[in-house]
Design a protein around this motif. Structure first.
Motif, PDB file in Angstrom:
ATOM      1  N   MET A  37      -5.007  24.617 -77.618  1.00  0.00           N
ATOM      2  CA  MET A  37      -4.396  25.668 -77.097  1.00  0.00           C
ATOM      3  C   MET A  37      -2.706  26.544 -77.592  1.00  0.00           C
ATOM      4  O   MET A  37      -3.145  27.549 -77.833  1.00  0.00           O
ATOM      5  CB  MET A  37      -4.168  25.719 -75.527  1.00  0.00           C
ATOM      6  CG  MET A  37      -4.228  27.055 -74.715  1.00  0.00           C
ATOM      7  SD  MET A  37      -5.654  28.110 -75.027  1.00  0.00           S
ATOM      8  CE  MET A  37      -4.818  29.557 -74.236  1.00  0.00           C
ATOM      9  N   GLN A  38      -2.066  25.448 -77.689  1.00  0.00           N
ATOM     10  CA  GLN A  38      -0.738  25.363 -77.827  1.00  0.00           C
ATOM     11  C   GLN A  38      -1.053  25.850 -79.734  1.00  0.00           C
ATOM     12  O   GLN A  38      -0.081  26.778 -80.575  1.00  0.00           O
ATOM     13  CB  GLN A  38       0.214  24.475 -78.268  1.00  0.00           C
ATOM     14  CG  GLN A  38       1.641  24.649 -78.689  1.00  0.00           C
ATOM     15  CD  GLN A  38       2.116  25.712 -77.545  1.00  0.00           C
ATOM     16  OE1 GLN A  38       1.947  25.912 -76.552  1.00  0.00           O
ATOM     17  NE2 GLN A  38       3.200  26.236 -78.404  1.00  0.00           N
ATOM     18  N   ARG A  39      -2.074  25.596 -80.118  1.00  0.00           N
ATOM     19  CA  ARG A  39      -2.570  25.802 -81.837  1.00  0.00           C
ATOM     20  C   ARG A  39      -2.423  27.323 -81.952  1.00  0.00           C
ATOM     21  O   ARG A  39      -1.897  28.654 -83.193  1.00  0.00           O
ATOM     22  CB  ARG A  39      -3.352  24.482 -82.637  1.00  0.00           C
ATOM     23  CG  ARG A  39      -1.873  23.276 -82.828  1.00  0.00           C
ATOM     24  CD  ARG A  39      -3.280  22.628 -83.182  1.00  0.00           C
ATOM     25  NE  ARG A  39      -2.869  21.044 -83.918  1.00  0.00           N
ATOM     26  CZ  ARG A  39      -3.799  19.820 -84.492  1.00  0.00           C
ATOM     27  NH1 ARG A  39      -5.399  20.598 -84.181  1.00  0.00           N
ATOM     28  NH2 ARG A  39      -3.094  18.946 -83.652  1.00  0.00           N
ATOM     29  N   ILE A  61      -1.516  33.305 -83.111  1.00  0.00           N
ATOM     30  CA  ILE A  61      -1.310  34.001 -83.192  1.00  0.00           C
ATOM     31  C   ILE A  61      -0.186  35.101 -84.179  1.00  0.00           C
ATOM     32  O   ILE A  61      -0.424  36.206 -83.073  1.00  0.00           O
ATOM     33  CB  ILE A  61      -2.333  34.192 -81.292  1.00  0.00           C
ATOM     34  CG1 ILE A  61      -3.294  34.095 -81.033  1.00  0.00           C
ATOM     35  CG2 ILE A  61      -1.380  35.526 -80.934  1.00  0.00           C
ATOM     36  CD1 ILE A  61      -4.088  33.782 -79.834  1.00  0.00           C
ATOM     37  N   ARG A  62       0.982  33.951 -82.584  1.00  0.00           N
ATOM     38  CA  ARG A  62       2.305  34.222 -83.568  1.00  0.00           C
ATOM     39  C   ARG A  62       2.861  34.852 -84.524  1.00  0.00           C
ATOM     40  O   ARG A  62       3.394  35.722 -84.866  1.00  0.00           O
ATOM     41  CB  ARG A  62       3.226  33.627 -82.115  1.00  0.00           C
ATOM     42  CG  ARG A  62       2.974  33.177 -81.290  1.00  0.00           C
ATOM     43  CD  ARG A  62       4.272  32.878 -80.302  1.00  0.00           C
ATOM     44  NE  ARG A  62       5.714  33.872 -80.405  1.00  0.00           N
ATOM     45  CZ  ARG A  62       7.142  33.288 -79.564  1.00  0.00           C
ATOM     46  NH1 ARG A  62       6.957  32.433 -79.508  1.00  0.00           N
ATOM     47  NH2 ARG A  62       7.765  33.445 -80.056  1.00  0.00           N
ATOM     48  N   HIS A  65       0.752  35.126 -87.203  1.00  0.00           N
ATOM     49  CA  HIS A  65      -0.692  36.058 -87.883  1.00  0.00           C
ATOM     50  C   HIS A  65      -0.325  37.677 -86.559  1.00  0.00           C
ATOM     51  O   HIS A  65      -1.429  38.068 -86.138  1.00  0.00           O
ATOM     52  CB  HIS A  65      -1.889  35.864 -87.680  1.00  0.00           C
ATOM     53  CG  HIS A  65      -1.311  34.391 -89.141  1.00  0.00           C
ATOM     54  ND1 HIS A  65      -0.719  33.444 -88.482  1.00  0.00           N
ATOM     55  CD2 HIS A  65      -1.585  33.816 -90.620  1.00  0.00           C
ATOM     56  CE1 HIS A  65      -1.230  32.396 -89.047  1.00  0.00           C
ATOM     57  NE2 HIS A  65      -1.292  32.943 -91.035  1.00  0.00           N
ATOM     58  N   PRO A  66       0.506  38.087 -86.821  1.00  0.00           N
ATOM     59  CA  PRO A  66       0.951  39.530 -85.299  1.00  0.00           C
ATOM     60  C   PRO A  66      -0.384  40.563 -86.397  1.00  0.00           C
ATOM     61  O   PRO A  66      -1.352  40.905 -85.784  1.00  0.00           O
ATOM     62  CB  PRO A  66       1.549  39.974 -85.427  1.00  0.00           C
ATOM     63  CG  PRO A  66       3.064  39.228 -86.751  1.00  0.00           C
ATOM     64  CD  PRO A  66       2.054  37.930 -86.857  1.00  0.00           C
ATOM     65  N   THR A  67      -0.497  40.624 -87.490  1.00  0.00           N
ATOM     66  CA  THR A  67      -1.048  41.915 -88.171  1.00  0.00           C
ATOM     67  C   THR A  67      -2.250  41.244 -88.239  1.00  0.00           C
ATOM     68  O   THR A  67      -3.003  42.259 -87.908  1.00  0.00           O
ATOM     69  CB  THR A  67      -0.744  42.018 -89.691  1.00  0.00           C
ATOM     70  OG1 THR A  67       1.130  42.333 -89.293  1.00  0.00           O
ATOM     71  CG2 THR A  67      -1.344  43.072 -90.299  1.00  0.00           C
ATOM     72  N   GLY A  68      -2.788  40.357 -88.511  1.00  0.00           N
ATOM     73  CA  GLY A  68      -4.302  39.494 -88.887  1.00  0.00           C
ATOM     74  C   GLY A  68      -4.979  40.242 -86.958  1.00  0.00           C
ATOM     75  O   GLY A  68      -6.125  40.010 -86.882  1.00  0.00           O
ATOM     76  N   VAL A  69      -4.138  39.812 -85.252  1.00  0.00           N
ATOM     77  CA  VAL A  69      -4.194  40.015 -84.501  1.00  0.00           C
ATOM     78  C   VAL A  69      -4.929  41.478 -84.447  1.00  0.00           C
ATOM     79  O   VAL A  69      -5.973  41.261 -83.700  1.00  0.00           O
ATOM     80  CB  VAL A  69      -3.574  39.443 -83.822  1.00  0.00           C
ATOM     81  CG1 VAL A  69      -4.259  39.316 -81.970  1.00  0.00           C
ATOM     82  CG2 VAL A  69      -3.392  37.778 -83.863  1.00  0.00           C
TER      83      VAL A  69
END
Length: 399
Positions: A1-3, A8-9, A11-15
């Protein structure tokens, strides 16, 4: 979960692109159910642009806000009713409010969000016969999500700014503390250098006086001259030992303009120091173990200063009705010191950060002095309450 969270943090643009694709897909399902092709093309164009707003909301928040406002006006002008893609307006309002950018963008997001619901109701009123209070209530309900999105974003921006200020303040205080500690070390080393200089100068003065006396009585009293030469030899060795400890220390500060050099206090003056402290109202017990003997000047001076500073800290931090004890132990190859009190103890920063507590640098000076003679020092809370300072000073200089 931490990974997953770290990914996510990082790769903000990918999200954002992922959620833009999701929004475009849901909008496409809704558009695909429309019977006519011509209005569906207009909805599709708006959905694509709104998806672009979501995908680039963090890269260019102000530009995406202006694009969202333009798309809203296009919907009003070309009678494109609100649908799934309009959810992007909430997202961009939140993003602009949370972004540390120009304030006009945040104000425009708030005003635009509050105006979206009333304009939508005026352009596409509720079907059927609906009373005016009902329309007003429905409009207010529709405006609440936009207001909440802006409030949440602005709160997040304020919180980030607050934590940034705390980090900057903590970093500044840490730099100031390090600077104060360095200044304290430099000042204490300069003070030690001056004291050692005085000791060496005193020893040299003694040697000169003894040499003059030996020359004067060489013929009439050879035994007295021999004793004077022995005194010169002993004093010279002590002076050389102090000079070795003096190497590497830069002597700064004011120079003595006048006056004779005098010897510094040593272990023999500790008893007088204890009497002075007792006269000031502090109960102190002095214990001497082992056989007292003459010590190197630097070691004696260090022992005296440690006891002096320890009793000073007891008076400053021990509180009312505090008692202290001083214990001197003469070993074959060293001198042990133990100073304890039963007070409330010194602030934790004094012994964790080397003594730079903003109110004095006593422990820094102790460590510098003990290091000069090659000894060890331990300072900290005493079991059962109070404070303890323990030092071991070797009688021979450390190589």
């Amino acid at each position: 979960m931490q990974r997953l969270y770290d990914f996510i943090r990082s790769h903000p643009t990918g999200v954002d692109v992922f959620w833009a694709v999701v929004l475009l897909g849901l909008s496409g399902l809704w558009i695909g159910s429309m019977p006519a092709l011509e209005p569906a093309l207009g909805y599709a164009a708006v959905a694509v642009l709104f998806s672009l707003v979501v995908a680039l909301r963090r890269r260019a928040p102000e530009r995406m806000l202006l694009l969202a406002v333009a798309l809203g006006l296009v919907q009003l002008a070309f009678d494109i009713e609100t649908f799934m893609a309009d959810f992007a307006m909430l997202v961009v309002i939140f993003t602009v409010a949370a972004h540390d950018g120009p304030r006009w963008a945040s104000r425009l997001a708030l005003v635009g969000g509050l105006c979206a619901a009333p304009l939508s109701q005026l352009r596409w009123p509720l079907e059927g016969t609906v009373s005016v209070p009902a329309q007003v209530f429905f409009t207010v309900i529709m405006a609440v999500p936009f207001a909440l999105a802006w409030v949440l974003g602005d709160s997040l921006r304020t919180r980030r700014a607050y934590f940034a200020q705390l980090e900057e303040k903590a970093s500044r205080l840490e730099r100031e503390r390090e600077a104060q500690a360095k200044v304290a070390v430099a000042a204490e080393r300069a003070r030690i250098a001056r004291e050692l200089h005085d000791v060496v100068a005193h020893n040299v003065s003694v040697m000169v006086v003894q040499a003059d006396g030996a020359a004067y009585v060489m013929d009439t009293s050879p035994e007295t001259a021999k004793q004077a030469l022995e005194t010169i030899s002993t004093t010279g060795r002590q002076a050389l030992a102090e000079m070795r400890r003096l190497l590497g220390i830069l002597r700064t500060g004011e120079h003595r303009e006048a006056g004779e050099y005098v010897p510094q206090p040593d272990v023999e003056q500790i008893e007088e120091l204890v009497e002075q402290v007792r006269g000031a109202g502090l109960t102190v017990d002095l214990t001497v173990e082992g056989t007292p003997r003459e010590l190197p000047t630097g070691v004696g001076l260090t022992a005296y200063r440690i006891v002096q500073e320890a009793l000073t800290n007891t008076r400053k931090h021990g509180g009312p009705d505090v008692g202290a004890s001083v214990r001197l132990v003469y070993f074959d190859d060293g001198l042990g010191l133990l100073v304890e009190d039963d007070g409330r103890g010194a602030p934790q920063e004094m012994y964790e950060d080397g003594g730079a507590d903003g109110r004095g640098h006593g422990l820094i000076g102790m460590r510098e002095r003990v290091g000069m003679v090659g000894g060890t020092l331990d300072a900290g809370p005493r079991p059962g309450g109070g404070f303890r300072i323990s030092a071991l000073l070797p009688l021979k200089p450390a190589h």
